[in-house]
Design a protein around this motif. Structure first.
Motif, mmCIF file in Angstrom:
data_model
loop_
_atom_site.group_PDB
_atom_site.id
_atom_site.type_symbol
_atom_site.label_atom_id
_atom_site.label_comp_id
_atom_site.label_asym_id
_atom_site.label_seq_id
_atom_site.Cartn_x
_atom_site.Cartn_y
_atom_site.Cartn_z
ATOM 1 N N HIS A 15 22.373 56.857 118.632
ATOM 2 C CA HIS A 15 23.119 57.288 119.825
ATOM 3 C C HIS A 15 22.416 56.752 121.057
ATOM 4 C CE1 HIS A 15 24.507 60.458 122.909
ATOM 5 N NE2 HIS A 15 25.464 59.588 122.737
ATOM 6 N N GLU A 16 23.088 55.843 121.758
ATOM 7 C CA GLU A 16 22.566 55.364 123.033
ATOM 8 C C GLU A 16 23.022 56.365 124.082
ATOM 9 O OE1 GLU A 16 22.425 50.965 124.538
ATOM 10 O OE2 GLU A 16 24.382 51.797 125.018
ATOM 11 N N THR A 17 22.060 57.047 124.700
ATOM 12 C CA THR A 17 22.417 58.134 125.607
ATOM 13 C C THR A 17 22.454 57.632 127.046
ATOM 14 O OG1 THR A 17 21.306 59.658 124.117
ATOM 15 C CG2 THR A 17 21.842 60.471 126.313
ATOM 16 N N LEU A 107 17.384 53.388 113.913
ATOM 17 C CA LEU A 107 17.517 54.304 115.056
ATOM 18 C C LEU A 107 17.849 53.487 116.299
ATOM 19 C CD1 LEU A 107 14.254 56.391 114.414
ATOM 20 C CD2 LEU A 107 16.562 56.875 113.544
ATOM 21 N N HIS A 108 18.344 54.158 117.333
ATOM 22 C CA HIS A 108 18.658 53.393 118.535
ATOM 23 C C HIS A 108 17.412 53.109 119.364
ATOM 24 C CE1 HIS A 108 20.016 52.094 122.404
ATOM 25 N NE2 HIS A 108 21.151 51.749 121.824
ATOM 26 N N GLY A 109 16.702 54.164 119.733
ATOM 27 C CA GLY A 109 15.531 53.989 120.593
ATOM 28 C C GLY A 109 15.786 54.418 122.033
ATOM 29 N N LEU A 141 15.189 49.167 115.581
ATOM 30 C CA LEU A 141 15.750 49.714 116.822
ATOM 31 C C LEU A 141 16.795 48.775 117.405
ATOM 32 C CD1 LEU A 141 12.336 50.638 118.499
ATOM 33 C CD2 LEU A 141 13.956 52.279 117.521
ATOM 34 N N ASP A 142 17.626 49.323 118.253
ATOM 35 C CA ASP A 142 18.517 48.532 119.107
ATOM 36 C C ASP A 142 17.647 47.798 120.134
ATOM 37 O OD1 ASP A 142 21.696 48.739 120.111
ATOM 38 O OD2 ASP A 142 20.273 48.282 121.713
ATOM 39 N N LEU A 143 18.100 46.628 120.550
ATOM 40 C CA LEU A 143 17.360 45.860 121.561
ATOM 41 C C LEU A 143 17.216 46.638 122.874
ATOM 42 C CD1 LEU A 143 17.659 42.183 122.459
ATOM 43 C CD2 LEU A 143 18.703 43.767 124.073
ATOM 44 N N HIS A 144 18.106 47.611 123.108
ATOM 45 C CA HIS A 144 18.039 48.385 124.356
ATOM 46 C C HIS A 144 17.192 49.645 124.244
ATOM 47 C CE1 HIS A 144 21.677 45.828 124.911
ATOM 48 N NE2 HIS A 144 21.027 45.611 126.033
ATOM 49 N N ALA A 145 16.326 49.702 123.242
ATOM 50 C CA ALA A 145 15.443 50.854 123.071
ATOM 51 C C ALA A 145 14.475 50.979 124.248
ATOM 52 C CB ALA A 145 14.653 50.700 121.780
ATOM 53 N N PRO A 165 24.562 39.703 122.133
ATOM 54 C CA PRO A 165 25.072 40.678 121.153
ATOM 55 C C PRO A 165 24.151 40.805 119.926
ATOM 56 C CG PRO A 165 26.784 39.093 121.768
ATOM 57 C CD PRO A 165 25.524 38.615 122.373
ATOM 58 N N HIS A 166 24.141 42.042 119.365
ATOM 59 C CA HIS A 166 23.182 42.358 118.311
ATOM 60 C C HIS A 166 23.668 41.839 116.958
ATOM 61 C CE1 HIS A 166 21.723 44.641 121.562
ATOM 62 N NE2 HIS A 166 22.286 45.804 121.295
ATOM 63 N N THR A 167 23.661 40.528 116.819
ATOM 64 C CA THR A 167 24.232 39.899 115.621
ATOM 65 C C THR A 167 23.226 39.774 114.486
ATOM 66 O OG1 THR A 167 23.704 37.803 116.692
ATOM 67 C CG2 THR A 167 25.992 38.566 116.839
ATOM 68 N N THR A 445 28.818 42.779 126.882
ATOM 69 C CA THR A 445 28.270 41.554 126.285
ATOM 70 C C THR A 445 28.686 41.368 124.834
ATOM 71 O OG1 THR A 445 26.330 41.608 127.724
ATOM 72 C CG2 THR A 445 26.090 40.391 125.681
ATOM 73 N N HIS A 446 28.812 42.460 124.077
ATOM 74 C CA HIS A 446 29.017 42.339 122.627
ATOM 75 C C HIS A 446 30.312 41.622 122.251
ATOM 76 C CE1 HIS A 446 25.397 44.343 121.797
ATOM 77 N NE2 HIS A 446 25.796 45.586 121.985
ATOM 78 N N PHE A 447 31.278 41.545 123.180
ATOM 79 C CA PHE A 447 32.530 40.830 122.882
ATOM 80 C C PHE A 447 32.293 39.337 122.737
ATOM 81 C CE2 PHE A 447 33.402 38.380 126.706
ATOM 82 C CZ PHE A 447 32.486 38.929 127.592
#
Ligand SMILES: [Zn+2]
Length: 504
Positions: A15-17, A107-109, A141-145, A165-167, A445-447
């Protein structure tokens, strides 16, 4: 340890809060897949790294004790009670797993709860307390942690995806698999150095200079003795003291090398994290998109980047839809307006009907005003799907959907809030985006992974949405300041967070 004791515990909580999100979050906001037993990963879900790790374990004959796979669209913090319930359920899964010799967590981070800034740090401390000091824990983790000291202290291997994008979640999950396997079999001695930078923001890795930075990370990772490197960009909508970019270098038993690598990479990251230019306002974005489409003969794709549900925005803003309709042009399309009531009306009216609708603009001021329109219902569905990052089979359920035609504009409305990753959001409703003049997607960005191949031009649009990068719209209270690029002129000075090793 004999092979019969080889068993991994795996679980996922993402969950990215966004502390500025108007969308509240509770337990029911999470999609939680609960495993019935050791079995196999679900193929009907987009399980990303969790499924990748599990399938690799099956191939290698490693037993897996699965915990839950829980994801939630980015939104506001959950309550303390809901966070405790999520934590306790994962710990119960872990207790049921019995003796395990490794742990892999996805996990997101950048997850927060009310009263808890560092959900992942707390969770890792609880998992560590359960498995003890010897069992290696790898976390993807997600890159945006927003990486914290606590996370670094509790995990043996902290990796983030390298791409935005997190490919590369699948590739990174396989790297985590190999690190844990080598750890168990041949005794790797991971030493982690981490360096914080006062930088946050959105820095796509498809664009230079960040593209070359990621290639450099990969080169460094191939060097002998280097186990892993990551650069977490931080999440600028997390208003917490640990928000910011963090560079991580993990070596096999060499703290000096880990430190020097982390500092070197941090200096490179500081140069590579170039803020995107300001997006165009909605009227200019539509005008420019039509001009580019005429010049290139290909669709212009407009990123409605500030109303991106994938960053915690409502996804029902009308700023761009209003301009598309006002242009009077044909061959325009937009996805997706999150408006469950409009979807319900369209389903009740049925395909072929014309009905008056009050569309979008319902969640708050950053959604703009609702639009009163007369729309033709072209298609209604309850089984349309897309794929995260437009990779593989489409497994993300769009909820109930409708394609509405308003003048020359085809708009997709849906009931399950989410960003647009994949051109199949359009094709599932009979729209070929490649033959449109202008395609608007609610995504930052992910698009790009799915839409860059068909776009003649990509245009960033700036609206007052909740995923804005305009700091004057955000009432930061706890973010460390000064922060680049929020506070212009901030020195991008790296600060070591320390060297972390669980090996004595
Ligand atoms: Zn991310």
């Amino acid at each position: 340890m004999s092979p019969r004791h080889r068993k991994a515990f795996i679980a996922a909580l993402m969950h990215e809060t966004n502390q500025f999100s108007p969308v509240p979050t509770n337990l029911s906001s999470f999609g939680i897949w609960r495993p019935a037993g050791a079995g196999e990963p679900p193929c009907a879900l987009d399980t990303l790294a969790y499924g990748t790790y599990w399938r690799r374990a099956l191939d290698e004959g490693l037993a897996v004790a699965p915990g839950y796979f829980a994801t939630c669209q980015p939104s506001a913090p959950v309550s303390a009670a809901d966070w405790a319930a999520l934590r306790d359920e994962m710990l119960a899964d872990l207790a049921r797993a019995g003796s395990v010799d490794r742990v892999f967590l996805f996990l997101h981070g950048a997850q927060c709860a009310q009263g808890t800034d560092d959900v992942e740090g707390e969770l890792l401390a609880a998992v560590r307390a359960h498995v003890g000091p010897q069992v290696p824990i790898a976390v993807l983790l997600d890159l945006h942690a927003n990486v914290t000291r606590r996370m670094l202290e509790q995990a043996d291997y902290l990796l983030a995806c390298l791409e935005y994008p997190h490919t590369d979640y699948a590739a990174r999950a396989l790297e985590a698999y190999d690190l844990l396997d080598r750890h168990v079999r041949s005794g790797l001695r991971p030493v982690t150095a981490a360096v914080r930078l006062p930088i946050v923001g959105a820095y796509p890795t498809t664009l230079e200079p960040m593209r070359s930075f990621v290639e450099h990370e990969r080169e460094v990772q191939r060097q002998a003795g280097v186990l892993s490197v990551s650069a977490c960009h931080g999440f600028w909508l997390s208003d917490v003291p640990d928000a910011g970019a963090t560079v991580i270098a993990i070596t096999d038993g060499d703290p000096v090398r880990a430190e020097s690598l982390a500092m070197e990479l941090a200096a490179r990251f500081a140069r590579a994290a170039v803020p995107a230019g300001e997006g165009l306002a909605a009227p200019e974005a539509v005008k420019t998109a039509l001009q580019f489409a005429a010049a290139t003969g290909k669709p212009s794709v407009i990123a409605d980047r500030c109303d991106n549900p994938g960053g915690g925005a409502a996804g029902d803003s009308t700023f761009l839809l209003r301009e598309l309709i006002a242009s009077g042009a044909a061959g325009l399309t937009l996805a997706m307006i999150w408006d469950p009531m409009a979807v319900d009306f369209a389903h009740r009216a049925g395909a072929g009907a014309r009905l008056a609708l009050r569309l979008g603009g319902k969640v708050g001021p950053r959604s703009g005003d609702p639009l009163d329109v007369v729309a033709e219902v072209v298609v209604v569905r309850d089984d349309a799907r897309q794929a995260a990052f437009a990779q593989g089979e489409p497994r993300l359920d769009l909820g109930r959907t409708a394609r509405l035609r308003i003048g020359g504009v085809d708009v997709i409305v849906n009931s399950e809030r989410q960003q647009v990753f994949d051109p199949r959001v359009f094709t599932a409703h009979g729209i070929d985006p490649a033959s449109c003049r202008v395609v608007v997607v609610k995504s930052t960005t992910h698009f790009r992974n799915g839409f860059a191949p068909l776009a003649g031009a990509i245009i960033d649009c700036e609206t007052p949405g909740s995923v804005t990068t305009d700091p004057t719209l955000l009432d930061y209270r706890r973010l460390p300041r000064p922060m680049s690029p929020i506070d212009p002129g901030t020195p991008r000075t790296p600060t070591p967070l320390g060297v972390f090793s669980r090996v004595s």
